[in-house]
Design an enzyme around this catalytic site. Structure first.
Site, PDB file in Angstrom:
ATOM      1  N   GLY A   1       0.437  -1.371   0.029  1.00  0.00           N
ATOM      2  CA  GLY A   1       0.227   0.435  -0.256  1.00  0.00           C
ATOM      3  C   GLY A   1       0.918   1.542   0.219  1.00  0.00           C
TER       4      GLY A   1
ATOM      5  N   ARG B   1       0.722  -5.029  -4.981  1.00  0.00           N
ATOM      6  CA  ARG B   1       0.791  -5.596  -4.162  1.00  0.00           C
ATOM      7  C   ARG B   1       1.367  -7.764  -3.874  1.00  0.00           C
ATOM      8  NH1 ARG B   1      -0.949  -3.872   1.345  1.00  0.00           N
ATOM      9  NH2 ARG B   1      -1.979  -1.983   1.541  1.00  0.00           N
TER      10      ARG B   1
ATOM     11  N   GLY C   1       5.558  -2.195   3.496  1.00  0.00           N
ATOM     12  CA  GLY C   1       6.008  -2.342   4.767  1.00  0.00           C
ATOM     13  C   GLY C   1       5.616  -3.620   5.057  1.00  0.00           C
TER      14      GLY C   1
ATOM     15  N   ASP D   1       0.545   2.394   8.917  1.00  0.00           N
ATOM     16  CA  ASP D   1       0.339   2.084  10.088  1.00  0.00           C
ATOM     17  C   ASP D   1       0.937   2.308  11.197  1.00  0.00           C
ATOM     18  OD1 ASP D   1      -2.244   1.232   8.149  1.00  0.00           O
ATOM     19  OD2 ASP D   1      -0.943  -0.693   7.890  1.00  0.00           O
TER      20      ASP D   1
ATOM     21  N   HIS E   1      -4.786  -1.422   9.971  1.00  0.00           N
ATOM     22  CA  HIS E   1      -4.861  -2.772   9.969  1.00  0.00           C
ATOM     23  C   HIS E   1      -4.907  -3.523  11.151  1.00  0.00           C
ATOM     24  CE1 HIS E   1      -2.782  -6.393   7.840  1.00  0.00           C
ATOM     25  NE2 HIS E   1      -4.056  -6.488   7.460  1.00  0.00           N
TER      26      HIS E   1
ATOM     27  N   GLU F   1      -9.892  -0.040  12.642  1.00  0.00           N
ATOM     28  CA  GLU F   1     -10.504  -0.410  11.867  1.00  0.00           C
ATOM     29  C   GLU F   1     -10.205  -1.636  12.108  1.00  0.00           C
ATOM     30  OE1 GLU F   1      -8.674  -0.175   7.904  1.00  0.00           O
ATOM     31  OE2 GLU F   1      -6.428  -0.435   8.350  1.00  0.00           O
TER      32      GLU F   1
ATOM     33  N   GLN G   1      -6.852   8.893   4.000  1.00  0.00           N
ATOM     34  CA  GLN G   1      -4.974   9.445   4.897  1.00  0.00           C
ATOM     35  C   GLN G   1      -4.060   8.663   4.607  1.00  0.00           C
ATOM     36  OE1 GLN G   1      -7.141   7.076   8.818  1.00  0.00           O
ATOM     37  NE2 GLN G   1      -8.153   6.648   6.929  1.00  0.00           N
TER      38      GLN G   1
HETATM   39  O1  F6P Z   1      -1.731  -0.679   5.074  1.00  0.00           O
HETATM   40  C1  F6P Z   1      -1.946   0.428   4.836  1.00  0.00           C
HETATM   41  C2  F6P Z   1      -3.427   0.211   5.172  1.00  0.00           C
HETATM   42  O2  F6P Z   1      -3.615   1.269   4.059  1.00  0.00           O
HETATM   43  C3  F6P Z   1      -3.970  -0.106   5.970  1.00  0.00           C
HETATM   44  O3  F6P Z   1      -3.968   0.387   7.002  1.00  0.00           O
HETATM   45  C4  F6P Z   1      -5.473  -0.272   5.404  1.00  0.00           C
HETATM   46  O4  F6P Z   1      -5.979  -1.571   6.268  1.00  0.00           O
HETATM   47  C5  F6P Z   1      -4.461  -1.485   3.843  1.00  0.00           C
HETATM   48  O5  F6P Z   1      -3.589  -0.703   3.464  1.00  0.00           O
HETATM   49  C6  F6P Z   1      -5.736  -1.049   2.629  1.00  0.00           C
HETATM   50  O6  F6P Z   1      -5.086  -1.684   2.000  1.00  0.00           O
HETATM   51  P1  F6P Z   1      -5.837  -1.891   0.102  1.00  0.00           P
HETATM   52  O7  F6P Z   1      -4.831  -1.019  -0.416  1.00  0.00           O
HETATM   53  O8  F6P Z   1      -4.975  -2.929  -0.206  1.00  0.00           O
HETATM   54  O9  F6P Z   1      -6.687  -1.808   0.420  1.00  0.00           O
END
Ligand code: F6P
Length: 349
Positions: free
Chosen positions: A15, A77, A113, A138, A182, A233, A269
């Site tokens: 991410g 990812r 990350g 995070d 997360h 979350e 965010q």
């Molecule tokens: O790790 C960063 C983050 O924004 C988390 O806070 C969130 O749970 C996740 O990535 C969202 O992931 P994606 O971009 O795959 O929707």
């Protein structure tokens, strides 16, 4: 003295977050200006190594990106070591190794990350010269006290909470705001305290709904016109409901009867320009990573420890998450001011 120019690859994976470009700039400019290296940008994280998609990065191409959100290299990812049942787990890692050699890379800087650092460690075990740079809003990467992206996310979440105060007051409502993070509650804790949250619910502290309701009803009986509930979350929610914020707002309505609304802050965010603090941290991490390439300190991740930039072995980082400890000082400060964390703090006799 080395005569041949060293060739270093940079990628960003997982991410995105504010500050990645500042880190790319820090690595790239230092590699070129200080050490005379060639710098190759890998497109879209590890996918770029699988598909051999790269761009050559000159010093001038690295100018003007410090303040930009997102990542100029793109991200994905893709987890090269994770395969579906029946697939050969060696195919993608072998392809990555082959392309790393064909591109004549002598080092690869992986900005990412938890997942990225785990992949970085596995690639290091395969013999590639890897350096990890931790990034995520995070703030949950093991081995470093701080990650860039976090400060910006906390600022954005705090501003959102500030705005909720006025509308909550006008309507005498309970306002629930769900922030990212997360499985970790760092953004919820920091924005909750900075934004004056009355209830802050973190994945690390199991909450009791009766206590949350009691706290909100007590506030309303004390003629406090409104309440702000900040929710990470990752908090517990029954069933497979998607949003912790919507779930919590529903529970609050059910248990208190108070008029309640929810806001899910989401990807706001992660977007936009990094704060000065994140730009500085990303720059410190990036320049340090280039120095590590020069010193051939591979198999390690750049880290911040007690205010100093240093490094930790990737083998110690992979597969772990840095959660908030129960004795966290900011939680204690919040409790001492009457912030409800949804748990019982009375000592058993
Ligand atoms: O790790 C960063 C983050 O924004 C988390 O806070 C969130 O749970 C996740 O990535 C969202 O992931 P994606 O971009 O795959 O929707």
């Amino acid at each position: 003295m080395r005569s041949k120019k060293m060739r270093v690859g940079i990628l960003s994976a997982g991410g995105d977050c504010p500050g990645i470009n500042a880190a790319i700039r820090g690595v790239g400019k230092t590699a070129i200006v200080e050490y005379g290296m060639d710098v190759v940008g890998i497109i879209n994280g590890f996918s770029g190594l699988v598909e051999k998609q790269t761009i050559s990065l000159s010093e001038s191409q690295l100018s003007g990106i410090l303040t930009l959100g997102g990542t100029i290299l793109g991200t994905s990812r893709l987890k090269p070591f994770k395969v579906n049942e029946g697939e050969d787990p060696t195919v993608i890692p072998s392809l990555i190794k082959k392309h790393y050699e064909e591109l004549k890379l002598e080092a690869l800087v992986c900005i990412g990350g938890n997942g990225t650092q785990k992949t970085a460690d596995l690639l290091a075990q395969e013999g590639l010269n890897i350096i990890g740079v931790p990034k995520t809003i995070d703030n949950d990467i093991w081995g470093t006290d701080l990650t860039f992206g976090f400060d910006t996310a906390v600022h954005i979440a705090t501003e959102a909470i500030d705005r909720l105060h006025t509308t909550a007051n006008s309507h005498k409502r309970v306002m629930v705001i769900e922030v990212m993070g997360h499985h970790a509650g760092w953004i919820a804790l920091y924005s909750g305290i900075a934004g004056g949250g009355d209830v802050i619910l973190l994945p690390e502290i199991p909450y009791d709904m009766e206590l949350v309701a009691k706290c909100l009803l007590e506030r309303s009986h004390k003629k406090k016109p409104y309440s702000i509930v900040v929710v990470g979350e990752g908090i517990y929610k029954e069933g497979k409901k998607k949003s912790a914020g919507a779930y919590m707002a529903k529970q609050i309505k059910r248990t208190t009867g108070l008029e309640t609304r929810e806001t899910i802050l989401g990807y706001i965010q992660r977007g936009g320009s990094p704060t000065a603090t994140d730009r500085i941290l990303a720059t410190r991490f990036g320049t340090y990573a280039a120095q590590m390439v020069h010193n051939r300190e591979f198999g390690k991740m750049v880290a911040l420890k007690n205010g100093l930039v240093t490094s930790v072995p990737l083998s110690e980082v992979g597969g772990k998450t840095r959660l908030i400890e129960p004795d966290n000082k900011l939680i204690a400060k919040g409790r001492s001011m009457g912030v409800c964390f949804g748990d019982c703090t009375k000592k058993k006799k």
